[in-house]
Write a protein that holds these residues in place. Structure first.
Motif, PDB file in Angstrom:
ATOM      1  N   GLY A   1       0.807  -1.198   0.000  1.00 10.06           N
ATOM      2  CA  GLY A   1       0.000   0.000   0.000  1.00 10.06           C
ATOM      3  C   GLY A   1       0.844   1.253   0.000  1.00 10.06           C
ATOM      4  N   PRO A   2       0.228   2.397   0.280  1.00  8.04           N
ATOM      5  CA  PRO A   2       0.952   3.668   0.244  1.00  8.04           C
ATOM      6  C   PRO A   2       2.048   3.718   1.309  1.00  8.04           C
ATOM      7  N   VAL A   3       3.178   4.265   0.918  1.00  7.33           N
ATOM      8  CA  VAL A   3       4.233   4.499   1.899  1.00  7.33           C
ATOM      9  C   VAL A   3       3.874   5.764   2.677  1.00  7.33           C
ATOM     10  N   PRO A   4       4.429   5.945   3.873  1.00  9.40           N
ATOM     11  CA  PRO A   4       4.073   7.133   4.668  1.00  9.40           C
ATOM     12  C   PRO A   4       4.513   8.423   3.974  1.00  9.40           C
ATOM     13  N   PRO A   5       3.961   9.548   4.360  1.00 10.72           N
ATOM     14  CA  PRO A   5       4.420  10.827   3.814  1.00 10.72           C
ATOM     15  C   PRO A   5       5.910  11.022   4.071  1.00 10.72           C
ATOM     16  N   ASN A   6       6.583  11.700   3.171  1.00  8.44           N
ATOM     17  CA  ASN A   6       8.025  11.965   3.244  1.00  8.44           C
ATOM     18  C   ASN A   6       8.854  10.696   3.073  1.00  8.44           C
ATOM     19  N   THR A   7       8.244   9.624   2.617  1.00  6.79           N
ATOM     20  CA  THR A   7       8.965   8.382   2.335  1.00  6.79           C
ATOM     21  C   THR A   7       8.871   8.102   0.843  1.00  6.79           C
ATOM     22  N   GLU A   8       9.983   7.742   0.254  1.00  7.66           N
ATOM     23  CA  GLU A   8       9.984   7.401  -1.157  1.00  7.66           C
ATOM     24  C   GLU A   8       9.696   5.914  -1.326  1.00  7.66           C
ATOM     25  N   MET A   9       9.165   5.563  -2.460  1.00  4.95           N
ATOM     26  CA  MET A   9       8.919   4.163  -2.732  1.00  4.95           C
ATOM     27  C   MET A   9      10.255   3.435  -2.869  1.00  4.95           C
ATOM     28  N   PRO A  10      10.389   2.256  -2.244  1.00  5.01           N
ATOM     29  CA  PRO A  10      11.657   1.519  -2.279  1.00  5.01           C
ATOM     30  C   PRO A  10      12.044   1.114  -3.690  1.00  5.01           C
ATOM     31  N   GLY A  11      13.357   0.917  -3.853  1.00  4.30           N
ATOM     32  CA  GLY A  11      13.858   0.384  -5.114  1.00  4.30           C
ATOM     33  C   GLY A  11      14.905   1.258  -5.785  1.00  4.30           C
ATOM     34  N   LEU A  12      14.854   2.557  -5.562  1.00  9.73           N
ATOM     35  CA  LEU A  12      15.755   3.474  -6.262  1.00  9.73           C
ATOM     36  C   LEU A  12      17.069   3.634  -5.486  1.00  9.73           C
ATOM     37  N   ILE A  13      18.175   3.644  -6.213  1.00  9.78           N
ATOM     38  CA  ILE A  13      19.505   3.922  -5.646  1.00  9.78           C
ATOM     39  C   ILE A  13      20.096   5.090  -6.417  1.00  9.78           C
ATOM     40  N   ARG A  14      20.526   6.089  -5.685  1.00  2.00           N
ATOM     41  CA  ARG A  14      21.177   7.253  -6.299  1.00  2.00           C
ATOM     42  C   ARG A  14      22.656   7.242  -5.927  1.00  2.00           C
ATOM     43  N   TYR A  15      23.512   7.533  -6.882  1.00  2.05           N
ATOM     44  CA  TYR A  15      24.959   7.579  -6.656  1.00  2.05           C
ATOM     45  C   TYR A  15      25.449   9.009  -6.840  1.00  2.05           C
ATOM     46  N   PHE A  16      26.360   9.422  -5.955  1.00  2.00           N
ATOM     47  CA  PHE A  16      26.863  10.791  -5.978  1.00  2.00           C
ATOM     48  C   PHE A  16      28.396  10.775  -6.038  1.00  2.00           C
ATOM     49  N   ASP A  17      28.947  11.868  -6.537  1.00  4.58           N
ATOM     50  CA  ASP A  17      30.397  12.003  -6.526  1.00  4.58           C
ATOM     51  C   ASP A  17      30.811  12.847  -5.332  1.00  4.58           C
ATOM     52  N   SER A  18      32.108  13.092  -5.196  1.00  6.39           N
ATOM     53  CA  SER A  18      32.619  13.817  -4.033  1.00  6.39           C
ATOM     54  C   SER A  18      32.161  15.265  -4.000  1.00  6.39           C
ATOM     55  N   ALA A  19      31.686  15.755  -5.143  1.00 11.35           N
ATOM     56  CA  ALA A  19      31.181  17.129  -5.179  1.00 11.35           C
ATOM     57  C   ALA A  19      29.702  17.194  -4.855  1.00 11.35           C
ATOM     58  N   GLY A  20      29.113  16.036  -4.589  1.00 13.59           N
ATOM     59  CA  GLY A  20      27.699  16.011  -4.264  1.00 13.59           C
ATOM     60  C   GLY A  20      26.786  15.961  -5.465  1.00 13.59           C
ATOM     61  N   GLU A  21      27.331  15.776  -6.633  1.00 14.83           N
ATOM     62  CA  GLU A  21      26.532  15.731  -7.846  1.00 14.83           C
ATOM     63  C   GLU A  21      26.021  14.317  -8.094  1.00 14.83           C
TER      64      GLU A  21
END
Lengths: 322, 287
Positions: free
Chosen positions: A150-170
Motif C-alpha cells: 500500500g501507500p508508503v508514509p508521507p516523506n517516504t519514497e517508494m523503495p527500489g531506487l539507488i542514487r549515486y553521488f560524486d565527491s562534489a555532491g553531484e
C-alpha cells in the motif's frame, strides 16, 4: 526535551477516545434511551477534557502503569449515571488497550520515542477483540496484522531506487533493485482540522460506527466512495454545563440514579476463552419497560435533575487532588 | 556462502527498539543478544541445546528500561553494555558478572561528572547508542552528550596524549576502571540516536533530528572531522565497514557515506517503505 516523559497525553487521550467508542457502541446495542446515552457520553467526555485534569496530564511524567490506568478509566467511566460491573470493566480495559495497540503510524523524529514507549506499554498483549478478528486486523492468536503493501508514509519514497553521488555532491547515476513489495506512492498528509477530508490515517476512527453504518458523514462524492468515513464527533455542551456535569461525581452511589450497562454481552463472548456470567441483579433498560413492573419502578426513580449543591464539594475535591 | 542455523525461539518477545540485536563470535560459537523491556536475552545460535541467558539490569534499585544492549570490544575482551532510561550497565560478555552501573542525572539539573550528563528535574535522561572507540566505550544520551567511558583494559594512545601517562594507562587494566568517565563531548543539542565505530579512532554519531557527524579521538578528547545536515528524517541506526559509514533513517532511506580519503555521501538507497530499524555490516576487513 526528553520525549520519554511526554507520552502520557497520547496514552490517556487515545485510550479515552477508544473507551468512548466502545461505550457508545454498547449504549446503542443495548438500546439505552438516546437522552440518557447522550448524558453518559457527555459526562465522560467533560470529565476527561476537564481543564485542570488535562493540564495535569500534559505535565512531564512517565506513562501510567496498566493498573493505574485502569483505575483512572474506571473512575472516568463511573463519572456518569452509568455503572459497569467488574467483568465489563475488565473487558473494557483489555479492549481499549488493544485498540491503542493499533496506533502504529506516528510521525517520526521525537515522536518515535513516544511511539516506542507506547509499544512497550502494550507489548505482549494478545487479547483477541472480536471486531479486530472480523476486520482481519488481528489473527486468531491475537497477533496484529501489519500491512506491508500500500501507500508508503508521507516523506517516504517508494523503495527500489539507488542514487549515486560524486565527491562534489553531484548525482552521477541511478539504479533500481527489486524490493519484492507492493508499494504505492504516499497519500497526501492528513489534517488536524476536523472538517476536511481525508484525515490521512485510519487511526482514531470509530470502527463500530463504520461497521454498523451509523456514521452519516460519509462522503459519497465521486472518487471518494472508498475512503474511510469520518467518525461522529461529540457535540459540545458548553462550559456552562461542565460544572453541573462534574457535580454528578460527588453524588453518593446509593443516592445517585444509575443504571448498569453490560459491555460485550453478545459481542465478545464468542471470541473470549472463558465465558463470564452476568450477575442476575443487573438491570437492562428496555424501551418497553411497561411490561416489567420492577423496571418501571426503577425508571421512575431516574432523575436528570442536577444537584447544584454539590458544586462546591466538587471544587474542593479538585483542589485536594492538585 | 550462506548457511542457515537452527531457528532459536526466544523465551521473551523482542522490544521494538532500533538496533535491538547484537552479535558476538567467540571461536566457533555465535551469540545473539536481544532486549525485552527490562530484560536481556542471550542465545547461542550455534548450539541449540544451550539454555538462553536472561539478565535483568537495574539502576538505583529499579529495573532498567533497556534502549540498547551491545557487545563492545575493548583492548583485551568484550563487554556487554546495556543502555536505558536512567543509566548504563556494564556486564562481562556473558552477563555473568556485573561490573559497573553508571547512573544518569535528570534533564536540566546541575548533576554531572561521576553521575553522568546533566539533566533536568522531572525528566529522565535516556542513554542510547553504544560503540567502541580506542578500547573505550562511547554512550550517547538524550541531551546530545556522548560519554566516553573506560573499558577496563586501558586505551589506545593517540597523538597528543600525555606521554607520562602512557605506561600507566596501558598497564592499568582492571574491572574497577570499567565505566569510569574519560571525557564527554556534545556536538548537537539533540538526542543521540545511534553511534558507530568507524575504525582508526573514529566515531560516528547520528541524531534524532537527522544530523550525522564523525570525529576522531585526540588525546583525552575528540575532534569533529565532518558533519552532514539533516535531510529532515531522524537517524535510526548506524554501521560501518570497509571505509564506509551506513546510516538508516526513519524515512526508510539508507545513506552510504565514504569516509576516506574524503567524507561524502556516496549513495542513497530508498531501501524500505517504513523506518530502518537495524543495520549490520560485515565487510572484507579492509579499511
Amino acid at each position: 526535551m526528553v520525549m520519554v516523559d511526554h507520552g502520557l497525553p497520547l496514552q490517556f487521550l487515545n485510550l479515552g477516545g477508544e473507551m468512548l467508542y466502545i461505550i457508545d457502541q454498547r449504549l446503542r446495542a443495548q438500546e439505552v434511551p438516546p437522552d440518557r446515552a447522550a448524558k453518559v457520553r457527555n459526562d465522560i467526555l467533560s470529565i476527561m477534557l476537564n481543564r485542570r485534569f488535562i493540564e495535569e496530564v500534559f505535565k512531564p511524567q512517565p506513562l501510567y502503569s496498566r493498573a493505574a490506568l485502569r483505575g483512572v478509566f474506571e473512575r472516568l467511566a463511573h463519572g456518569s449515571i452509568m455503572r459497569l460491573n467488574a467483568v465489563s470493566m475488565d473487558k473494557s480495559d483489555q479492549a481499549l488497550v488493544l485498540f491503542l495497540k493499533t496506533y502504529i503510524d506516528i510521525p517520526e523524529g521525537d515522536l518515535a520515542e513516544i511511539r516506542r514507549l507506547l509499544l512497550e506499554f502494550v507489548q505482549d498483549l494478545n487479547t483477541r477483540v472480536s471486531i479486530f478478528l472480523r476486520e482481519g486486523i488481528q489473527t486468531a492468536e491475537g497477533r496484529f496484522v501489519l500491512p506491508v503493501a500500500g501507500p508508503v508514509p508521507p516523506n517516504t519514497e517508494m523503495p527500489g531506487l539507488i542514487r549515486y553521488f560524486d565527491s562534489a555532491g553531484e548525482l552521477t547515476s541511478t539504479s533500481y533493485f527489486p524490493h519484492g513489495g507492493d508499494f504505492q506512492p504516499p497519500e497526501s498528509p492528513g489534517s488536524l482540522d476536523p472538517s476536511p477530508r481525508p484525515r490521512g490515517t485510519n487511526l482514531g476512527i470509530n470502527l463500530y460506527a463504520i461497521r454498523d453504518g451509523l456514521d452519516s458523514e460519509v462522503d459519497s462524492s465521486p472518487g471518494r466512495e472508498n475512503e474511510t468515513p469520518e467518525p461522529s464527533y461529540m457535540r459540545e455542551e458548553g462550559q456552562s454545563v461542565e460544572l453541573n456535569l462534574l457535580a454528578q461525581l460527588l453524588k453518593p452511589a446509593s443516592a445517585q440514579a444509575t443504571f448498569r450497562l453490560n459491555l460485550f454481552l453478545n459481542e465478545d463472548d464468542a471470541a473470549d476463552d472463558g465465558a463470564d456470567d452476568e450477575p442476575d441483579e443487573v438491570v437492562h433498560v428496555k424501551p418497553d419497560a411497561s411490561r416489567a413492573p420492577e423496571l418501571q419502578q426503577l425508571l421512575q426513580q431516574f432523575s436528570l435533575e442536577e444537584n447544584q449543591d454539590q458544586d462546591m464539594d466538587l471544587l474542593e475535591l479538585l483542589d485536594s487532588t492538585n | 556462502m550462506y548457511a542457515r542455523h537452527t531457528t532459536q525461539p526466544l523465551p521473551l518477545s523482542a522490544s521494538a527498539q532500533p538496533s535491538n540485536l547484537s552479535r558476538l563470535s567467540i571461536g566457533d560459537q555465535v551469540f545473539m543478544c536481544v532486549a525485552h523491556k527490562t530484560q536481556l536475552m542471550i542465545v547461542c545460535v550455534t548450539d541449540p541445546t544451550a539454555s538462553p541467558i536472561i539478565a535483568s539490569p537495574s539502576v538505583g534499585g529499579k529495573p532498567l528500561p533497556i534502549t540498547q544492549a551491545r557487545w563492545v570490544p575493548t583492548l583485551k575482551r568484550h563487554l556487554l553494555v546495556v543502555t536505558g532510561r536512567g543509566g548504563v550497565v556494564f556486564y562481562s560478555w556473558d552477563a555473568a558478572s556485573l561490573l559497573k552501573v553508571v547512573t544518569l542525572g535528570e534533564e536540566g539539573s546541575s548533576a554531572g561528572g561521576e553521575e553522568g550528563p546533566a539533566g533536568g528535574a522531572g525528566s529522565t535522561l535516556l542513554a542510547r547508542g553504544v560503540a567502541s572507540i580506542d578500547g573505550q566505550v562511547a554512550v550517547g544520551t538524550s541531551t546530545g552528550e556522548v560519554l566516553v567511558l573506560r573499558g577496563g583494559d586501558g586505551r589506545i594512545l593517540r597523538p597528543g596524549d600525555d606521554d607520562d601517562e602512557e605506561d600507566e594507562e596501558l598497564s592499568h587494566a582492571c574491572d574497577d576502571d570499567v565505566g569510569v568517565e574519560s571525557f564527554r563531548f556534545r556536538w548537537r543539542p539533540y538526542a543521540v540516536a545511534a553511534l558507530a565505530t568507524c575504525g582508526d579512532g573514529r566515531l560516528a554519531v547520528g541524531y534524532v533530528r537527522g544530523h550525522v557527524a564523525v570525529g576522531r579521538c585526540r588525546g583525552n578528547g575528540i575532534e569533529k572531522l565532518w558533519e552532514v545536515e539533516s535531510y529532515g528524517s531522524a537517524v535510526s541506526c548506524l554501521a560501518s565497514s570497509d571505509g564506509l559509514l551506513l546510516a538508516g533513517f526513519l524515512s526508510g532511506h539508507l545513506r552510504v557515506y565514504q569516509l576516506q580519503p574524503k567524507t561524502f555521501l556516496a549513495a542513497e538507497v530508498c531501501a524500505h517503505g517504513r523506518a530502518v530499524t537495524g543495520l549490520d555490516a560485515v565487510g572484507t576487513g579492509d579499511e
